[in-house]
Scaffold this motif. Structure first.
Motif, PDB file in Angstrom:
ATOM      1  N   MET A   1       0.832  -1.195   0.000  1.00 49.99           N
ATOM      2  CA  MET A   1       0.000   0.000   0.000  1.00 49.99           C
ATOM      3  C   MET A   1       0.864   1.240   0.000  1.00 49.99           C
ATOM      4  SD  MET A   1      -3.308  -0.136   2.381  1.00 49.99           S
ATOM      5  CE  MET A   1      -3.483  -1.584   3.363  1.00 49.99           C
ATOM      6  N   SER A   2       0.386   2.272  -0.655  1.00 47.73           N
ATOM      7  CA  SER A   2       1.116   3.534  -0.630  1.00 47.73           C
ATOM      8  C   SER A   2       0.795   4.286   0.654  1.00 47.73           C
ATOM      9  CB  SER A   2       0.754   4.375  -1.855  1.00 47.73           C
ATOM     10  OG  SER A   2      -0.576   4.823  -1.741  1.00 47.73           O
ATOM     11  N   THR A   3       1.579   5.286   0.946  1.00 50.89           N
ATOM     12  CA  THR A   3       1.370   6.030   2.190  1.00 50.89           C
ATOM     13  C   THR A   3       0.066   6.822   2.179  1.00 50.89           C
ATOM     14  OG1 THR A   3       2.677   7.863   1.321  1.00 50.89           O
ATOM     15  CG2 THR A   3       3.826   6.236   2.675  1.00 50.89           C
ATOM     16  N   ASP A   4      -0.405   7.205   0.999  1.00 53.54           N
ATOM     17  CA  ASP A   4      -1.682   7.913   0.927  1.00 53.54           C
ATOM     18  C   ASP A   4      -2.822   7.044   1.433  1.00 53.54           C
ATOM     19  OD1 ASP A   4      -0.493  10.182  -0.058  1.00 53.54           O
ATOM     20  OD2 ASP A   4      -0.914   9.699  -2.155  1.00 53.54           O
ATOM     21  N   TRP A   5      -2.847   5.785   1.017  1.00 55.29           N
ATOM     22  CA  TRP A   5      -3.894   4.868   1.448  1.00 55.29           C
ATOM     23  C   TRP A   5      -3.780   4.571   2.935  1.00 55.29           C
ATOM     24  CZ3 TRP A   5      -8.191   3.916  -0.925  1.00 55.29           C
ATOM     25  CH2 TRP A   5      -8.255   4.100  -2.308  1.00 55.29           C
ATOM     26  N   ILE A   6      -2.559   4.459   3.424  1.00 60.78           N
ATOM     27  CA  ILE A   6      -2.363   4.191   4.854  1.00 60.78           C
ATOM     28  C   ILE A   6      -2.856   5.378   5.678  1.00 60.78           C
ATOM     29  CG2 ILE A   6      -0.617   3.842   6.640  1.00 60.78           C
ATOM     30  CD1 ILE A   6       0.974   2.226   4.562  1.00 60.78           C
ATOM     31  N   ASN A   7      -2.517   6.589   5.255  1.00 58.72           N
ATOM     32  CA  ASN A   7      -2.989   7.782   5.970  1.00 58.72           C
ATOM     33  C   ASN A   7      -4.506   7.885   5.929  1.00 58.72           C
ATOM     34  OD1 ASN A   7      -0.384   8.501   6.580  1.00 58.72           O
ATOM     35  ND2 ASN A   7      -0.193   9.949   4.877  1.00 58.72           N
ATOM     36  N   THR A   8      -5.083   7.589   4.793  1.00 63.98           N
ATOM     37  CA  THR A   8      -6.539   7.625   4.668  1.00 63.98           C
ATOM     38  C   THR A   8      -7.183   6.585   5.575  1.00 63.98           C
ATOM     39  OG1 THR A   8      -6.349   8.380   2.386  1.00 63.98           O
ATOM     40  CG2 THR A   8      -8.468   7.460   3.059  1.00 63.98           C
ATOM     41  N   LEU A   9      -6.644   5.398   5.594  1.00 59.56           N
ATOM     42  CA  LEU A   9      -7.181   4.325   6.442  1.00 59.56           C
ATOM     43  C   LEU A   9      -7.049   4.674   7.921  1.00 59.56           C
ATOM     44  CD1 LEU A   9      -8.467   1.541   6.330  1.00 59.56           C
ATOM     45  CD2 LEU A   9      -6.176   0.570   6.419  1.00 59.56           C
ATOM     46  N   GLU A  10      -5.917   5.246   8.300  1.00 63.95           N
ATOM     47  CA  GLU A  10      -5.729   5.668   9.691  1.00 63.95           C
ATOM     48  C   GLU A  10      -6.739   6.753  10.073  1.00 63.95           C
ATOM     49  OE1 GLU A  10      -1.682   6.928   9.712  1.00 63.95           O
ATOM     50  OE2 GLU A  10      -0.907   4.903  10.132  1.00 63.95           O
ATOM     51  N   ALA A  11      -6.931   7.725   9.207  1.00 60.42           N
ATOM     52  CA  ALA A  11      -7.883   8.806   9.487  1.00 60.42           C
ATOM     53  C   ALA A  11      -9.301   8.273   9.612  1.00 60.42           C
ATOM     54  CB  ALA A  11      -7.806   9.872   8.400  1.00 60.42           C
TER      55      ALA A  11
END
Length: 114
Positions: free
Chosen positions: A1-11
């Motif tokens: 996963m890219s960091t954008d998806w990880i940040n979105t999932l965390e949010a």
């Protein structure tokens, strides 16, 4: 996963947890009791009107009464909301009528600039 998806999932996870927590707190505090505390009952009767007043002030705060169109779209829309609510006693219909009139007035009759 890219960091954008990880940040979105965390949010999304944080937002979901906070939503669940805030919706479950009243049941945790007052779930087993038969009657609500007097303070909570008082706030339940006073806060809806206070919130509506705050929203009206917030919506009308930038109305300029000394320059064309002199706040007429806002004034007419508020009058329509009051009249529709008095006759129909339907909050949603009142809000839709006032918002619709405001949008029509500002896009057709009281066009400012280009």
């Amino acid at each position: 996963m890219s960091t954008d998806w990880i940040n979105t999932l965390e949010a999304l996870t944080v937002v979901a947890l906070v939503t669940i927590l805030t919706r479950s707190l009243p049941f945790l505090f007052f779930g087993g009791k038969k009657e609500l505390p007097e303070t909570v009952s008082y706030l339940g009767t006073v806060l809806p009107a206070a919130i509506m007043i705050i929203l009206v002030v917030f919506c009308l705060r930038n109305t300029i009464l000394t320059v064309y169109p002199f706040g007429l779209p806002e004034l007419l829309s508020v009058v329509v909301v009051i009249v529709v609510h008095r006759f129909k006693e339907n909050v949603f219909l009142s809000i839709i009528a006032g918002t619709g009139l405001y949008m029509i007035l500002t896009r057709t009759l009281f066009v400012i600039g280009n």
